[in-house]
Design a protein around this motif. Sequence first.
Motif, PDB file in Angstrom:
ATOM      1  N   HIS A  60       0.940  -1.280  -0.106  1.00  0.00           N
ATOM      2  CA  HIS A  60      -0.124   0.076  -0.166  1.00  0.00           C
ATOM      3  C   HIS A  60       0.889   1.273  -0.059  1.00  0.00           C
ATOM      4  CE1 HIS A  60      -3.913  -2.056   1.602  1.00  0.00           C
ATOM      5  NE2 HIS A  60      -3.796  -2.236   0.342  1.00  0.00           N
ATOM      6  N   ILE A  61       0.511   2.279  -1.102  1.00  0.00           N
ATOM      7  CA  ILE A  61       1.179   3.372  -0.851  1.00  0.00           C
ATOM      8  C   ILE A  61       0.239   4.571  -0.588  1.00  0.00           C
ATOM      9  CG2 ILE A  61       2.538   4.987  -2.442  1.00  0.00           C
ATOM     10  CD1 ILE A  61       4.022   2.282  -1.979  1.00  0.00           C
ATOM     11  N   LEU A  62       0.659   5.451   0.275  1.00  0.00           N
ATOM     12  CA  LEU A  62       0.087   6.518   0.661  1.00  0.00           C
ATOM     13  C   LEU A  62       0.393   7.672  -0.201  1.00  0.00           C
ATOM     14  CD1 LEU A  62       0.473   6.199   4.700  1.00  0.00           C
ATOM     15  CD2 LEU A  62      -1.848   6.051   3.272  1.00  0.00           C
ATOM     16  N   CYS A  63      -0.705   8.540  -0.735  1.00  0.00           N
ATOM     17  CA  CYS A  63      -0.366   9.679  -1.854  1.00  0.00           C
ATOM     18  C   CYS A  63      -0.678  10.886  -0.841  1.00  0.00           C
ATOM     19  CB  CYS A  63      -0.885   9.540  -2.955  1.00  0.00           C
ATOM     20  SG  CYS A  63      -0.800  10.999  -3.969  1.00  0.00           S
ATOM     21  N   TYR A  64      -0.234  11.669  -0.693  1.00  0.00           N
ATOM     22  CA  TYR A  64      -0.293  12.883  -0.043  1.00  0.00           C
ATOM     23  C   TYR A  64      -0.330  14.140  -1.081  1.00  0.00           C
ATOM     24  CZ  TYR A  64       0.110  10.473   4.257  1.00  0.00           C
ATOM     25  OH  TYR A  64      -0.047   9.429   5.232  1.00  0.00           O
ATOM     26  N   ALA A  65      -1.393  15.248  -0.915  1.00  0.00           N
ATOM     27  CA  ALA A  65      -1.385  16.589  -1.505  1.00  0.00           C
ATOM     28  C   ALA A  65      -1.158  16.535  -2.986  1.00  0.00           C
ATOM     29  CB  ALA A  65      -0.444  17.363  -0.713  1.00  0.00           C
ATOM     30  N   PRO A  66      -1.696  15.573  -3.704  1.00  0.00           N
ATOM     31  CA  PRO A  66      -1.523  15.471  -5.082  1.00  0.00           C
ATOM     32  C   PRO A  66      -1.988  16.731  -5.933  1.00  0.00           C
ATOM     33  CG  PRO A  66      -3.304  14.252  -4.587  1.00  0.00           C
ATOM     34  CD  PRO A  66      -2.648  14.524  -3.368  1.00  0.00           C
ATOM     35  N   GLN A  67      -1.428  17.555  -6.544  1.00  0.00           N
ATOM     36  CA  GLN A  67      -1.608  18.774  -7.107  1.00  0.00           C
ATOM     37  C   GLN A  67      -2.498  18.619  -8.282  1.00  0.00           C
ATOM     38  OE1 GLN A  67      -0.574  21.542  -5.050  1.00  0.00           O
ATOM     39  NE2 GLN A  67       0.163  19.986  -4.009  1.00  0.00           N
ATOM     40  N   LYS A  68      -2.536  17.534  -9.084  1.00  0.00           N
ATOM     41  CA  LYS A  68      -3.312  17.069 -10.203  1.00  0.00           C
ATOM     42  C   LYS A  68      -4.027  15.806 -10.013  1.00  0.00           C
ATOM     43  CE  LYS A  68      -0.578  19.844 -13.544  1.00  0.00           C
ATOM     44  NZ  LYS A  68      -1.484  20.649 -13.940  1.00  0.00           N
ATOM     45  N   PRO A  69      -4.679  15.697  -8.919  1.00  0.00           N
ATOM     46  CA  PRO A  69      -5.480  14.419  -8.547  1.00  0.00           C
ATOM     47  C   PRO A  69      -6.173  13.603  -9.437  1.00  0.00           C
ATOM     48  CG  PRO A  69      -6.719  16.256  -7.621  1.00  0.00           C
ATOM     49  CD  PRO A  69      -5.304  16.858  -8.164  1.00  0.00           C
ATOM     50  N   ASP A  70      -6.649  14.400 -10.725  1.00  0.00           N
ATOM     51  CA  ASP A  70      -7.336  13.697 -11.879  1.00  0.00           C
ATOM     52  C   ASP A  70      -6.465  12.554 -12.617  1.00  0.00           C
ATOM     53  OD1 ASP A  70      -5.947  16.358 -12.600  1.00  0.00           O
ATOM     54  OD2 ASP A  70      -6.355  15.545 -14.446  1.00  0.00           O
ATOM     55  N   ARG A  71      -5.188  12.928 -12.435  1.00  0.00           N
ATOM     56  CA  ARG A  71      -4.175  11.810 -12.836  1.00  0.00           C
ATOM     57  C   ARG A  71      -4.426  10.396 -12.270  1.00  0.00           C
ATOM     58  NH1 ARG A  71       1.090  15.348 -14.808  1.00  0.00           N
ATOM     59  NH2 ARG A  71       0.092  16.804 -16.084  1.00  0.00           N
ATOM     60  N   LEU A  72      -4.915  10.529 -10.851  1.00  0.00           N
ATOM     61  CA  LEU A  72      -4.820   9.238 -10.228  1.00  0.00           C
ATOM     62  C   LEU A  72      -6.413   8.515 -10.426  1.00  0.00           C
ATOM     63  CD1 LEU A  72      -3.243  10.570  -6.926  1.00  0.00           C
ATOM     64  CD2 LEU A  72      -2.103   9.041  -8.886  1.00  0.00           C
ATOM     65  N   GLU A  73      -7.037   9.346 -11.056  1.00  0.00           N
ATOM     66  CA  GLU A  73      -8.659   8.723 -11.033  1.00  0.00           C
ATOM     67  C   GLU A  73      -8.807   7.437 -11.790  1.00  0.00           C
ATOM     68  OE1 GLU A  73     -11.374   9.571  -9.716  1.00  0.00           O
ATOM     69  OE2 GLU A  73     -10.874  11.564  -8.822  1.00  0.00           O
ATOM     70  N   GLY A  74      -8.076   7.193 -13.093  1.00  0.00           N
ATOM     71  CA  GLY A  74      -8.140   5.770 -13.492  1.00  0.00           C
ATOM     72  C   GLY A  74      -7.562   4.895 -12.970  1.00  0.00           C
ATOM     73  N   LEU A  75      -6.605   5.122 -12.067  1.00  0.00           N
ATOM     74  CA  LEU A  75      -5.974   4.127 -11.356  1.00  0.00           C
ATOM     75  C   LEU A  75      -7.028   3.473 -10.237  1.00  0.00           C
ATOM     76  CD1 LEU A  75      -3.432   2.503 -10.266  1.00  0.00           C
ATOM     77  CD2 LEU A  75      -2.776   4.402  -9.057  1.00  0.00           C
ATOM     78  N   CYS A  76      -7.425   4.789  -9.621  1.00  0.00           N
ATOM     79  CA  CYS A  76      -8.592   4.423  -8.536  1.00  0.00           C
ATOM     80  C   CYS A  76      -9.665   3.527  -9.008  1.00  0.00           C
ATOM     81  CB  CYS A  76      -9.150   5.626  -8.196  1.00  0.00           C
ATOM     82  SG  CYS A  76      -7.788   6.578  -6.954  1.00  0.00           S
ATOM     83  N   ILE A  77     -10.229   3.784 -10.007  1.00  0.00           N
ATOM     84  CA  ILE A  77     -11.269   3.119 -10.792  1.00  0.00           C
ATOM     85  C   ILE A  77     -10.849   1.849 -10.868  1.00  0.00           C
ATOM     86  CG2 ILE A  77     -12.575   2.928 -12.790  1.00  0.00           C
ATOM     87  CD1 ILE A  77     -12.707   6.057 -12.721  1.00  0.00           C
ATOM     88  N   LYS A  78      -9.630   1.543 -11.472  1.00  0.00           N
ATOM     89  CA  LYS A  78      -9.116   0.300 -11.866  1.00  0.00           C
ATOM     90  C   LYS A  78      -9.110  -0.531 -10.622  1.00  0.00           C
ATOM     91  CE  LYS A  78      -5.467  -2.317 -14.108  1.00  0.00           C
ATOM     92  NZ  LYS A  78      -4.118  -2.344 -15.122  1.00  0.00           N
TER      93      LYS A  78
END
Length: 279
Positions: free
Chosen positions: A76-94
């Motif tokens: 598990h990797i914790l991601c903090y304060a992403p300035q462009k969170p939309d770039r993580l949306e596809g990963l989260c959905i998958k």
Amino acid sequence: MIGDLHCHTTLSDGSLGIEDIIVQAKRTGIDFISITDHDTMSSINRAKILGERYGVQTIPGVELSAWDKKRGRKVHILCYAPQKPDRLEGLCIKSCEIRRQCAGEMIQKVTELYPITAESVMKHATGSKSVFKQHIMHALVDYGYTTHFYGRLNYKLFNHESGSCIVEREYPDVNFVLDLIHSSRGVAVMAHPVYYNSIDLLKELAENGKIDGVEAYHYSADEEQRKIILDIAKQYDLIITGGSDFHGLYNEKPTYLGSNTTDKENIDRILRLANKKDK
């Protein structure tokens, strides 16, 4: 100034809502809180609004599921304060879809052993972006097959090595996840390296400059293990974080908000690195 940078709400596998978490953080004197639900950033906007209302500073966060291909296990990797969170949306959905598929198969296996229904499980997952083992165990508790979320029945069904109903699949490769976090201009911290036996992976990632920090203060690490983690962090100048990994009713071990924390120096390091990435 202290922060609890690892807690979960009903958006994933916690039993309390965002407001409950933030109000409790205020009661216990926590200055910073990061809600790090599994593979969803749905908490970010509401947490910010409620944090301002109650006087608790919030750091946007998410706990991302990844796979250590070399060793064939989850990390598990914790991601903090992403300035462009939309770039993580596809990963989260998958990742949520992978978890839903696994949960569907686990529910089927459990209902073949115990006369409960899928609906009795799903009612506990209302509001969650996925379905977790805790929701299945909650249904089994409801119908009297156990009185414990974690105990002999949970071990029998969902133990990672020998559970009769456990279903696991590979999540996205950890290196891909880390690259995506940095593409989003977020800060990447390995969560609880002892929990998934990821200390060797931590060393590799640190040597290659792939990871920004490590969660050293977590209930899964004893003093000796924590010292090993802190030595690695010192050697590679990693950010050092701590968090309760709070799940409310679904806590695996007795833990409460603020039971493990991150100090001001390392909170400042996270915020400075996030601001640097934004430039």
